[in-house]
Design a protein around this motif. Structure first.
Motif, PDB file in Angstrom:
ATOM      1  N   ARG A  87       0.835  -1.202   0.000  1.00 56.62           N
ATOM      2  CA  ARG A  87       0.000   0.000   0.000  1.00 56.62           C
ATOM      3  C   ARG A  87       0.873   1.257   0.000  1.00 56.62           C
ATOM      4  NH1 ARG A  87      -1.730   4.112   2.695  1.00 56.62           N
ATOM      5  NH2 ARG A  87      -3.863   4.851   2.574  1.00 56.62           N
ATOM      6  N   SER A  90       2.473   1.729  -3.297  1.00 60.16           N
ATOM      7  CA  SER A  90       1.542   2.189  -4.336  1.00 60.16           C
ATOM      8  C   SER A  90       1.382   3.711  -4.264  1.00 60.16           C
ATOM      9  CB  SER A  90       0.186   1.481  -4.236  1.00 60.16           C
ATOM     10  OG  SER A  90      -0.544   1.882  -3.098  1.00 60.16           O
ATOM     11  N   TRP A 119      -0.540  -4.628 -10.014  1.00 61.48           N
ATOM     12  CA  TRP A 119      -1.393  -4.427  -8.845  1.00 61.48           C
ATOM     13  C   TRP A 119      -2.867  -4.434  -9.230  1.00 61.48           C
ATOM     14  CZ3 TRP A 119       2.099   0.104  -7.011  1.00 61.48           C
ATOM     15  CH2 TRP A 119       3.146  -0.393  -6.208  1.00 61.48           C
ATOM     16  N   GLU A 124      -5.107  -7.501  -4.838  1.00 59.87           N
ATOM     17  CA  GLU A 124      -4.554  -6.525  -3.897  1.00 59.87           C
ATOM     18  C   GLU A 124      -5.704  -5.772  -3.246  1.00 59.87           C
ATOM     19  OE1 GLU A 124      -1.538  -6.391  -3.019  1.00 59.87           O
ATOM     20  OE2 GLU A 124      -0.512  -7.426  -4.650  1.00 59.87           O
ATOM     21  N   CYS A 128      -4.453   0.129  -2.828  1.00 56.33           N
ATOM     22  CA  CYS A 128      -3.340  -0.112  -3.749  1.00 56.33           C
ATOM     23  C   CYS A 128      -3.820   0.011  -5.191  1.00 56.33           C
ATOM     24  CB  CYS A 128      -2.771  -1.501  -3.482  1.00 56.33           C
ATOM     25  SG  CYS A 128      -1.473  -1.977  -4.621  1.00 56.33           S
TER      26      CYS A 128
END
Length: 177
Positions: A87, A90, A119, A124, A128
């Motif tokens: 996270r 990202s 992703w 995910e 993200c």
């Protein structure tokens, strides 16, 4: 300095005060940033995700500080397995990809585009995926093929996703039509 940073990271938690304190430590001791990056990209360290929290905050507030470290970040970004680190990475990818204060090499852009696409298609968490979408729509301004991929992925996955994903997908699709 390195020892102080590592001890603070080891003892840290996800609280805002704790993360802000570590962020401010780096802002006040910029030479410690290289150690933070080393800690955050050492995936064998069980607490690497804690360093990623701080890298993410630096990326948001002072992206240019990360310029000397973008290479290692881009080399490591696809290897994270810890959900909290993914996270944070990202968001870091989003801030690096959209920053006007740094210039990414073509290779670095390719690495960020590649992981953002990954992703989106992997299982995910929504946050993200949302940051991946937003990063990709930015890169899509320069590379139209990205928009085509984005439309396909978002259209295919839309019905099976959460309401948060759907809101972000509609926003992104509206920007690329």
């Amino acid at each position: 300095m390195k020892e102080i940073l590592f001890n603070q990271l080891e003892k840290s938690n996800a609280s805002t005060n704790c993360r802000n304190g570590l962020r401010d430590f780096i802002f006040n001791h910029p030479d410690a940033l290289k150690d933070l990056i080393a800690f955050g990209t050492d995936l064998n360290n069980k607490n690497h995700h804690k360093a990623v929290w701080i890298i993410e905050m630096i990326a948001e507030l002072k992206t240019e500080m990360l310029a000397p470290h973008i290479g290692i970040i881009c080399e490591t970004i696809s290897k994270y397995k810890n959900e909290s680190a993914i996270r944070g990475m990202s968001r870091t990818a989003y801030f690096l990809g959209t920053s006007e204060k740094i210039v990414l090499t073509e290779y670095q852009q390719e690495k960020l585009i590649e992981i953002c696409l990954d992703w989106l298609i992997r299982e995910e968490r929504v946050a993200c995926k949302v940051y991946a979408m937003r990063t990709l729509v930015h890169f899509g301004k320069k590379e139209p093929w990205i928009n085509n991929e984005l439309k396909e992925i978002l259209g295919r996955d839309y019905q099976n996703q959460s309401s948060g994903y759907k809101v972000a997908a509609r926003e992104v699709l509206g920007k690329i039509k």
